[in-house]
Scaffold this motif. Structure first.
Motif, PDB file in Angstrom:
ATOM      1  N   ASN A   1      -9.518 -22.293 100.187  1.00 27.48           N
ATOM      2  CA  ASN A   1      -8.303 -23.150  99.613  1.00 27.48           C
ATOM      3  C   ASN A   1      -8.881 -24.290  98.816  1.00 27.48           C
ATOM      4  O   ASN A   1      -9.861 -24.427  98.324  1.00 27.48           O
ATOM      5  CB  ASN A   1      -8.030 -24.595 101.567  1.00 27.48           C
ATOM      6  CG  ASN A   1      -7.918 -23.217 102.825  1.00 27.48           C
ATOM      7  OD1 ASN A   1      -8.510 -23.077 103.278  1.00 27.48           O
ATOM      8  ND2 ASN A   1      -6.094 -23.082 102.383  1.00 27.48           N
ATOM      9  N   PHE A   2      -6.924 -24.784  99.190  1.00 28.97           N
ATOM     10  CA  PHE A   2      -7.490 -26.205  98.009  1.00 28.97           C
ATOM     11  C   PHE A   2      -6.506 -26.843  98.235  1.00 28.97           C
ATOM     12  O   PHE A   2      -5.342 -26.675  99.011  1.00 28.97           O
ATOM     13  CB  PHE A   2      -6.329 -25.845  96.561  1.00 28.97           C
ATOM     14  CG  PHE A   2      -6.382 -26.761  95.503  1.00 28.97           C
ATOM     15  CD1 PHE A   2      -7.456 -27.353  94.942  1.00 28.97           C
ATOM     16  CD2 PHE A   2      -5.058 -26.794  95.125  1.00 28.97           C
ATOM     17  CE1 PHE A   2      -7.252 -28.585  93.808  1.00 28.97           C
ATOM     18  CE2 PHE A   2      -4.755 -27.694  93.949  1.00 28.97           C
ATOM     19  CZ  PHE A   2      -5.793 -28.381  93.234  1.00 28.97           C
ATOM     20  N   LEU A   3      -6.347 -28.748  98.455  1.00 34.66           N
ATOM     21  CA  LEU A   3      -6.039 -29.271  99.265  1.00 34.66           C
ATOM     22  C   LEU A   3      -5.857 -30.311  98.376  1.00 34.66           C
ATOM     23  O   LEU A   3      -6.293 -31.048  97.611  1.00 34.66           O
ATOM     24  CB  LEU A   3      -6.478 -29.994 100.145  1.00 34.66           C
ATOM     25  CG  LEU A   3      -5.533 -31.182 101.311  1.00 34.66           C
ATOM     26  CD1 LEU A   3      -4.965 -30.739 102.027  1.00 34.66           C
ATOM     27  CD2 LEU A   3      -6.710 -32.467 101.726  1.00 34.66           C
ATOM     28  N   PRO A   4      -4.322 -30.753  96.864  1.00 34.08           N
ATOM     29  CA  PRO A   4      -4.088 -31.429  96.323  1.00 34.08           C
ATOM     30  C   PRO A   4      -3.412 -33.169  97.656  1.00 34.08           C
ATOM     31  O   PRO A   4      -2.617 -32.892  98.050  1.00 34.08           O
ATOM     32  CB  PRO A   4      -2.643 -31.031  95.600  1.00 34.08           C
ATOM     33  CG  PRO A   4      -2.199 -30.448  96.667  1.00 34.08           C
ATOM     34  CD  PRO A   4      -3.335 -29.600  97.298  1.00 34.08           C
ATOM     35  N   LEU A   5      -3.795 -33.981  96.633  1.00 34.25           N
ATOM     36  CA  LEU A   5      -3.856 -35.451  97.497  1.00 34.25           C
ATOM     37  C   LEU A   5      -2.611 -35.973  96.820  1.00 34.25           C
ATOM     38  O   LEU A   5      -3.407 -35.823  95.873  1.00 34.25           O
ATOM     39  CB  LEU A   5      -5.297 -36.264  97.895  1.00 34.25           C
ATOM     40  CG  LEU A   5      -5.670 -35.067  98.425  1.00 34.25           C
ATOM     41  CD1 LEU A   5      -7.357 -35.657  99.144  1.00 34.25           C
ATOM     42  CD2 LEU A   5      -5.399 -35.385 100.264  1.00 34.25           C
ATOM     43  N   ASP A   6      -2.367 -36.733  97.621  1.00 32.38           N
ATOM     44  CA  ASP A   6      -1.186 -38.188  96.695  1.00 32.38           C
ATOM     45  C   ASP A   6      -2.197 -38.829  95.554  1.00 32.38           C
ATOM     46  O   ASP A   6      -1.140 -39.813  94.950  1.00 32.38           O
ATOM     47  CB  ASP A   6      -0.243 -38.879  98.035  1.00 32.38           C
ATOM     48  CG  ASP A   6       0.515 -38.086  98.137  1.00 32.38           C
ATOM     49  OD1 ASP A   6       0.824 -36.821  98.329  1.00 32.38           O
ATOM     50  OD2 ASP A   6       0.725 -38.541 100.022  1.00 32.38           O
ATOM     51  N   ASP A   7      -2.920 -38.878  95.674  1.00 30.84           N
ATOM     52  CA  ASP A   7      -3.728 -40.132  95.587  1.00 30.84           C
ATOM     53  C   ASP A   7      -4.654 -39.413  94.397  1.00 30.84           C
ATOM     54  O   ASP A   7      -5.414 -40.465  93.256  1.00 30.84           O
ATOM     55  CB  ASP A   7      -4.861 -41.281  96.450  1.00 30.84           C
ATOM     56  CG  ASP A   7      -5.873 -40.086  96.769  1.00 30.84           C
ATOM     57  OD1 ASP A   7      -6.194 -39.323  96.496  1.00 30.84           O
ATOM     58  OD2 ASP A   7      -6.575 -40.252  97.209  1.00 30.84           O
TER      59      ASP A   7
ATOM     60  N   SER B   1      -6.393 -19.758  95.394  1.00 34.12           N
ATOM     61  CA  SER B   1      -6.399 -19.870  96.514  1.00 34.12           C
ATOM     62  C   SER B   1      -4.732 -20.103  97.902  1.00 34.12           C
ATOM     63  O   SER B   1      -4.381 -20.020  97.330  1.00 34.12           O
ATOM     64  CB  SER B   1      -7.790 -21.368  96.902  1.00 34.12           C
ATOM     65  OG  SER B   1      -6.544 -22.560  96.629  1.00 34.12           O
ATOM     66  N   GLY B   2      -5.462 -20.637  98.994  1.00 34.90           N
ATOM     67  CA  GLY B   2      -4.543 -21.171  99.955  1.00 34.90           C
ATOM     68  C   GLY B   2      -4.125 -22.977  99.596  1.00 34.90           C
ATOM     69  O   GLY B   2      -5.468 -23.569  99.941  1.00 34.90           O
ATOM     70  N   ILE B   3      -3.158 -23.101  99.136  1.00 34.18           N
ATOM     71  CA  ILE B   3      -2.639 -24.269  98.928  1.00 34.18           C
ATOM     72  C   ILE B   3      -2.264 -24.744  99.704  1.00 34.18           C
ATOM     73  O   ILE B   3      -1.503 -24.394 100.104  1.00 34.18           O
ATOM     74  CB  ILE B   3      -1.881 -23.462  97.705  1.00 34.18           C
ATOM     75  CG1 ILE B   3      -3.254 -23.777  96.447  1.00 34.18           C
ATOM     76  CG2 ILE B   3      -2.128 -25.696  97.406  1.00 34.18           C
ATOM     77  CD1 ILE B   3      -2.261 -23.105  94.575  1.00 34.18           C
ATOM     78  N   VAL B   4      -2.259 -25.858 100.459  1.00 33.09           N
ATOM     79  CA  VAL B   4      -2.139 -26.369 101.118  1.00 33.09           C
ATOM     80  C   VAL B   4      -1.972 -28.180 101.254  1.00 33.09           C
ATOM     81  O   VAL B   4      -2.905 -29.048 100.880  1.00 33.09           O
ATOM     82  CB  VAL B   4      -3.431 -26.972 102.629  1.00 33.09           C
ATOM     83  CG1 VAL B   4      -2.947 -27.455 103.977  1.00 33.09           C
ATOM     84  CG2 VAL B   4      -3.695 -25.249 103.076  1.00 33.09           C
TER      85      VAL B   4
END
Length: 530
Positions: free
Chosen positions: A85-91, A356-359
Motif C-alpha cells: 500500500n501507499f498512503l499519500p497525506l495532505d501535509d 501498490s494499492g493507493i489508499v
C-alpha cells in the motif's frame, strides 16, 4: 438427464462445477451474461483499454483450488505487487507498506508504532491461520431430527472447540477481540499514529458499509488478510490479463472435465416436484432437468425470485427477505494517458508506489466521517478511494505508454436516502472520485481518456450484487460461519431438497476465494453418494 445444473458462471460456480465433474457427474453451468466469470471478468471499457470490471485484485483465491484445478496450466499467472500500500497525506508526507520498508516508514510517524509492528502481525497471524484452516470446512450446522442427525455436527463443533482450546489464553483473547470489536478500537489499542491505523483500517471498510468504529468491523479487517499470493501469506497480487484470467482458466479447466457452459442463458425459475428441485426453466422458456440444482447467486435472489415462495418455510423466507446486503461500493475503471504524479512523491515514471494499492483516506476519523456523511447525504463528500494501476504490472491492459486504473470507492449508500435513483447521480459522484484523486496527484483528472462507472445499482443490474454488495451479504456477526446464510443452513443446503448454494453468501464469505464452490461440491457429492 444431467446430474447437476449450476446457476451462474461466477468463479464459485465454475469451481463447484469442476469438482462435481471430476467426481464423474454430468454438469451444465448456465450464465445470463455473454461471458463467464460473474464479477471476476476483464473487459474492454475504452478503445484499446481493458481492465477488471468489478473484482480487481488477488489474494484470497484458495491455494487448494488453484492446485486442484491446475489453473496455471490453463493460463493463470499471478504476480505480487511491489508494495502492498501507499498512503499519500495532505501535509506532503506519505506512508509505504511492504517490501521490507514498513517499519522504517512507520517510524517517520511513530517509533513506538514501528516497534510494535512485528508483535501486531504475530497476533493477527494467529487469527488468520485459524481462518485459513476453516475456509475449506463446512461449518457446524444446527440440525433437527434427533441426536443421530446432530452427531456429525457435534463432532465438527468439538473439533473446532478443541482447536481453539489448544491456543494460548492470550491468543484466545485476541480472537475474541477480532471477532467482536470494531477495527478502530482494535487498532487504537495497538498504535498511536493515524497513517498506520488508516492503512490497516481501510481493510475494515472494504465492501463493508459501516464505520471503522462499528462493532464487528475488526472481523472484516481480518477477512481481508487471510489470503496469500504464490505461497506468501497476506500478500496481494495481480492476475496477468485481469481478474477475467482467473475465471477463463477455471472455465477451461471445467470444460476439460466435460462441463457444459452455456452463456446468454438466464434462469427464470427453479423447478420443484414434490418438494424437491428437479431442474430449471430458462428465460427463454426452455426446461432443463437435473438431479440437483446448485445456485451461485446471492441467496436472497435465489429464494425470493427463482423459488416459489409457497414452497419455503415462512420463517426462512422472512429471514431471506431481510438478508442484509449493500456494501457501499462505487466502482470505476479509467483509461489514463500517463501515470499520476503525486504531490508528496513526484514523478510520472513507473515506480513501486504506482504498483501498490493507493489508499486515499488519511485516518480512521476520516473514514468514520465518510460513513456518516453517506448515511445522511447518499455519498461521502470526502470519499474513501483505493486506486490500483494494474497496467504497471501487466502491459496487456493498455497501449504502450498509457495505463488503466481501478478506483474502488467507499462510502456510498446502496439505496439513496432521498429515494432517488443512482442513475441520476452516478456521473456527479464519478466526478467527485476523480477529483479526490486529483487533489493528491494534480495531473490525474486531465490524464483521464475514458471511464467506466459502476454505481451500486449498476453492480446489481450487471452482476446481481444486491445493493452493490461485493460479498453477497454483509459480513456481520449474524451472517458468518454457522449463521451464513442462516442458522440451520450453513451446510450449503437450503430447505428445498436437491437445491444447494455455492456462492459468497455461504461460508467463508466474499472475495474471490473459490472456497464456497469447493465446499458446496463436497456436500453435493456426499448426498449423491447416499
Amino acid at each position: 438427464m444431467r446430474d447437476a445444473i449450476i446457476i451462474g458462471a461466477g468463479h464459485n460456480g465454475l469451481v463447484c462445477a469442476w469438482y462435481l465433474a471430476r467426481a464423474g457427474l454430468k454438469v451444465t453451468v448456465l450464465e445470463q451474461r455473454d461471458v463467464v466469470g460473474g464479477a471476476a471478468v476483464t473487459e474492454e471499457f475504452h478503445p484499446g483499454f481493458r481492465n477488471s470490471v468489478a473484482a480487481y485484485t488477488v489474494s484470497l483465491l484458495n491455494p487448494r483450488v488453484i492446485h486442484d484445478m491446475a489453473l496455471g496450466r490453463h493460463g493463470l499467472r499471478i504476480v505480487e505487487r511491489p508494495l502492498s500500500n501507499f498512503l499519500p497525506l495532505d501535509d506532503g508526507r506519505y506512508l509505504k507498506i511492504g517490501a521490507g520498508q514498513t517499519a522504517a516508514e512507520v517510524a517517520k510517524f511513530s517509533q513506538r508504532d514501528a516497534d510494535r509492528l512485528d508483535d501486531y502481525q504475530r497476533h493477527l497471524d494467529i487469527a488468520a491461520d485459524l481462518l485459513r484452516e476453516l475456509v475449506l470446512q463446512t461449518p457446524p450446522n444446527r440440525t433437527e431430527g434427533g441426536w443421530l442427525a446432530a452427531l456429525p455436527e457435534l463432532a465438527k463443533a468439538g473439533r473446532l472447540g478443541n482447536r481453539m482450546r489448544k491456543l494460548p489464553l492470550a491468543a484466545q483473547r485476541e480472537l475474541l477481540d477480532l471477532f467482536t470489536k470494531s477495527a478502530g478500537d482494535y487498532l487504537d489499542g495497538w498504535f498511536e499514529s493515524d497513517p498506520i491505523k488508516a492503512v490497516y483500517g481501510f481493510d475494515s471498510v472494504v465492501g463493508n458499509y459501516a464505520s471503522p468504529y462499528t462493532p464487528g468491523s475488526a472481523y472484516v479487517l481480518l477477512h481481508h488478510v487471510f489470503g496469500e499470493v504464490n505461497g506468501r501469506k497476506g500478500a496481494w497480487g495481480h492476475a496477468i490479463g485481469g481478474m477475467g484470467a482467473i475465471t477463463q482458466a477455471m472455465a477451461k479447466a471445467a470444460q476439460a472435465r466435460g462441463v457444459e457452459i452455456r452463456t446468454g442463458c438466464a434462469v427464470a425459475e427453479v423447478l420443484l416436484e414434490q418438494g424437491r428441485a428437479t431442474g430449471v426453466v430458462t428465460g427463454k422458456g426452455e426446461r432443463l432437468d437435473a438431479r440437483v440444482v446448485v445456485s451461485n447467486l446471492n441467496p436472497r435472489l435465489l429464494y425470493t425470485r427463482l423459488v416459489d415462495p409457497a414452497t419455503l418455510p415462512g420463517d426462512f423466507l422472512r429471514r431471506m427477505e431481510a438478508w442484509r446486503c449493500g456494501s457501499g461500493t462505487f466502482r470505476m475503471n479509467v483509461a489514463l494517458s500517463e501515470l499520476p504524479d503525486f504531490t508528496c512523491l513526484p514523478g510520472r515514471a513507473p515506480a513501486a508506489h504506482h504498483g501498490s494499492g493507493i489508499v486515499i483516506a488519511p485516518s480512521l476519523a476520516y473514514m468514520e466521517r465518510a460513513y456518516h456523511d453517506a448515511r445522511a447525504h447518499g455519498w461521502a463528500r470526502a470519499p474513501i478511494v483505493e486506486l490500483l494501476i494494474p497496467s504497471t504490472l501487466d502491459p496487456t491492459l493498455a497501449p504502450a505508454g498509457q495505463h488503466v486504473a481501478s478506483l474502488f470507492c467507499q462510502h456510498v449508500a446502496p439505496q439513496l436516502p432521498d429515494g432517488s435513483s443512482w442513475d441520476a447521480h452516478r456521473e456527479r459522484v464519478a466526478d467527485l472520485m476523480i477529483e479526490t484523486v486529483d487533489r493528491h496527484a494534480p495531473n490525474f483528472k486531465r490524464s483521464v481518456l475514458g471511464r467506466q462507472i459502476m454505481s451500486p445499482l449498476d453492480l446489481e443490474r450487471t452482476f446481481g450484487l444486491v445493493g452493490g454488495d461485493i460479498f453477497h451479504g454483509a459480513l456481520g456477526l449474524d451472517q458468518l460461519f454457522s449463521a451464513r446464510p442462516m442458522l440451520g443452513h450453513a451446510d450449503y443446503r437450503g430447505p428445498v431438497k436437491g437445491l444447494y448454494t455455492c456462492g459468497s453468501g455461504n461460508h467463508p464469505g466474499g472475495g474471490v476465494t473459490g472456497a464456497p464452490g469447493h465446499n458446496a461440491a463436497r456436500e453435493v457429492l456426499r448426498d449423491v453418494a447416499r
